[in-house]
Design a protein around this motif. Structure first.
Motif, mmCIF file in Angstrom:
data_model
loop_
_atom_site.group_PDB
_atom_site.id
_atom_site.type_symbol
_atom_site.label_atom_id
_atom_site.label_comp_id
_atom_site.label_asym_id
_atom_site.label_seq_id
_atom_site.Cartn_x
_atom_site.Cartn_y
_atom_site.Cartn_z
ATOM 1 N N SER A 1 0.834 -1.199 0.000
ATOM 2 C CA SER A 1 0.000 0.000 0.000
ATOM 3 C C SER A 1 0.868 1.247 0.000
ATOM 4 C CB SER A 1 -0.950 0.019 1.212
ATOM 5 O OG SER A 1 -0.222 0.160 2.415
ATOM 6 N N ASN A 2 0.264 2.371 -0.368
ATOM 7 C CA ASN A 2 0.993 3.637 -0.352
ATOM 8 C C ASN A 2 1.117 4.150 1.075
ATOM 9 O OD1 ASN A 2 -1.912 3.868 -0.816
ATOM 10 N ND2 ASN A 2 -1.620 6.074 -0.934
ATOM 11 N N HIS A 3 2.157 4.966 1.289
ATOM 12 C CA HIS A 3 2.550 5.398 2.638
ATOM 13 C C HIS A 3 2.642 6.925 2.655
ATOM 14 C CE1 HIS A 3 4.111 5.186 6.561
ATOM 15 N NE2 HIS A 3 5.363 4.886 6.330
ATOM 16 N N GLN A 4 1.734 7.593 3.427
ATOM 17 C CA GLN A 4 1.643 9.040 3.352
ATOM 18 C C GLN A 4 2.046 9.776 4.619
ATOM 19 O OE1 GLN A 4 -1.843 10.539 0.975
ATOM 20 N NE2 GLN A 4 -2.607 8.468 1.301
ATOM 21 N N ASP B 1 -1.200 6.833 8.753
ATOM 22 C CA ASP B 1 -1.403 5.594 7.999
ATOM 23 C C ASP B 1 -1.770 4.425 8.906
ATOM 24 O OD1 ASP B 1 -0.939 6.716 5.530
ATOM 25 O OD2 ASP B 1 1.190 6.232 5.506
ATOM 26 N N GLY C 1 -5.448 3.892 8.991
ATOM 27 C CA GLY C 1 -5.940 3.264 7.767
ATOM 28 C C GLY C 1 -5.561 1.802 7.690
ATOM 29 N N TYR D 1 5.006 -1.414 2.851
ATOM 30 C CA TYR D 1 4.935 -0.136 2.139
ATOM 31 C C TYR D 1 6.095 -0.088 1.147
ATOM 32 C CZ TYR D 1 1.788 1.366 5.916
ATOM 33 O OH TYR D 1 0.752 1.468 6.796
ATOM 34 N N ARG E 1 7.558 7.668 4.128
ATOM 35 C CA ARG E 1 6.336 8.466 3.983
ATOM 36 C C ARG E 1 6.480 9.434 2.824
ATOM 37 N NH1 ARG E 1 6.482 10.218 10.258
ATOM 38 N NH2 ARG E 1 6.106 8.171 11.193
ATOM 39 N N ASP F 1 4.137 12.628 0.914
ATOM 40 C CA ASP F 1 2.917 13.435 0.837
ATOM 41 C C ASP F 1 2.958 14.412 -0.339
ATOM 42 O OD1 ASP F 1 4.837 15.171 1.680
ATOM 43 O OD2 ASP F 1 3.783 15.883 3.467
ATOM 44 N N TYR G 1 -4.812 4.020 -0.756
ATOM 45 C CA TYR G 1 -5.509 5.023 0.058
ATOM 46 C C TYR G 1 -5.499 6.346 -0.690
ATOM 47 C CZ TYR G 1 -5.093 1.721 3.923
ATOM 48 O OH TYR G 1 -5.185 0.601 4.716
#
Length: 278
Positions: free
Chosen positions: A96-99, A103, A106, A170, A175, A177, A204
């Motif tokens: 999954s993506n990591h922001q 997280d 989520g 991830y 991270r 953004d 996400y």
């Protein structure tokens, strides 16, 4: 000197600052988040030890129950599409993506049964948070020592099959953004091919509309989550890693931009500008 009037005045001043200042609101919410993580880790660790006696993947259901309560405090909702694709009774690698630090909320909203995460080794030494991660079966990797990390990943592949585990990774490695996906690292794809298990991408939507440390934005929101179709690895070899990684990146990036409604900049298309590293 009477202490209580001064304490009351300080609290009232703090409340006033929170009401008037966007930055104060942001830091108050982040501070509360850290306090919640610290406190819940202690309570959950006690429950895990009483229930299961030590480190086991079964503790993740307890940890998830506690963390899922955070969303009510912050006014967050999760709309999850395709959750049933994660409820499979066989090993797989979930990516999954990591922001951001959010997280974790989520992750716990989506986490299937018998699923552990891969995390950097430094997190093991974060007090109660590191303890609860350890008790939940999180697999820690020393990213500064490539040979050690490769050995751990080889062991993970064997454990996945023998213990029927799902592993959440991830693939961006850090991270991010910036409104797009970073290039993926190869570890998750080597693991899936080594174990000959499918990869299930989870995407996400962008947090930027409600959470932005640069502008001190932190409001309530609805986060969209989409579980994509499983990508098989049966019969693939190490030589197929770049192609597998590229296919996963493109599928996730296209979904991320669609869900986040992020406009393409400088005429970039869904397949350009953020290709995975080869």
């Amino acid at each position: 000197m009477d202490f209580w009037p001064w304490l009351t005045a300080a609290l009232l001043l703090l409340l006033l600052l929170v009401q008037l200042s966007r930055a104060a609101k942001f830091y108050a919410k982040i501070s509360l988040y850290c306090v919640l993580c610290f406190t819940v880790s202690i309570v959950a660790a006690v429950v895990c030890l009483l229930r299961h006696g030590g480190r086991t993947v079964e503790n993740m259901s307890i940890i998830s129950w506690f963390v899922r309560s955070f969303k009510y405090i912050y006014g967050l909702r999760f709309e999850i599409k395709g959750r049933q694709k994660l409820e499979v009774d066989h090993p797989c690698v979930i990516i999954s993506n990591h922001q951001s630090i959010l997280d974790m909320m989520g992750l716990m909203e989506t986490l299937p049964q018998r699923c552990v995460q891969i995390a950097k080794r430094e997190l093991l030494f974060t007090g109660p948070v590191g303890l609860i991660m350890y008790l939940g079966g999180v697999i820690f990797i020393n990213r500064q020592r490539a040979r050690t990390a490769m050995t751990v990943m080889a062991d993970v592949g064997e454990r996945m099959v023998s213990e029927n585990l799902k592993v959440w990774i991830y693939p961006e490695g850090t991270r991010n953004d910036n409104g797009d996906l970073l290039p993926f690292k190869k570890g998750a794809f080597y693991l899936a091919i080594q174990a000959q298990v499918p990869i299930i991408p989870v995407v996400y939507s962008s947090f930027s509309s409600f959470y932005n440390p640069k502008t001190k934005l932190f409001t309530s929101a609805t986060i969209k989550v989409e579980v994509l179709d499983a990508i098989p690895t049966r019969g693939l070899t190490v030589a197929d890693v770049p192609t597998l990684m590229d296919n996963c990146h493109q599928a996730m990036r296209t979904t991320f931009l669609r869900m986040s409604k992020t406009p393409q900049e400088n005429g970039a298309t869904a397949g350009s500008g953020a290709h995975p590293a080869q």
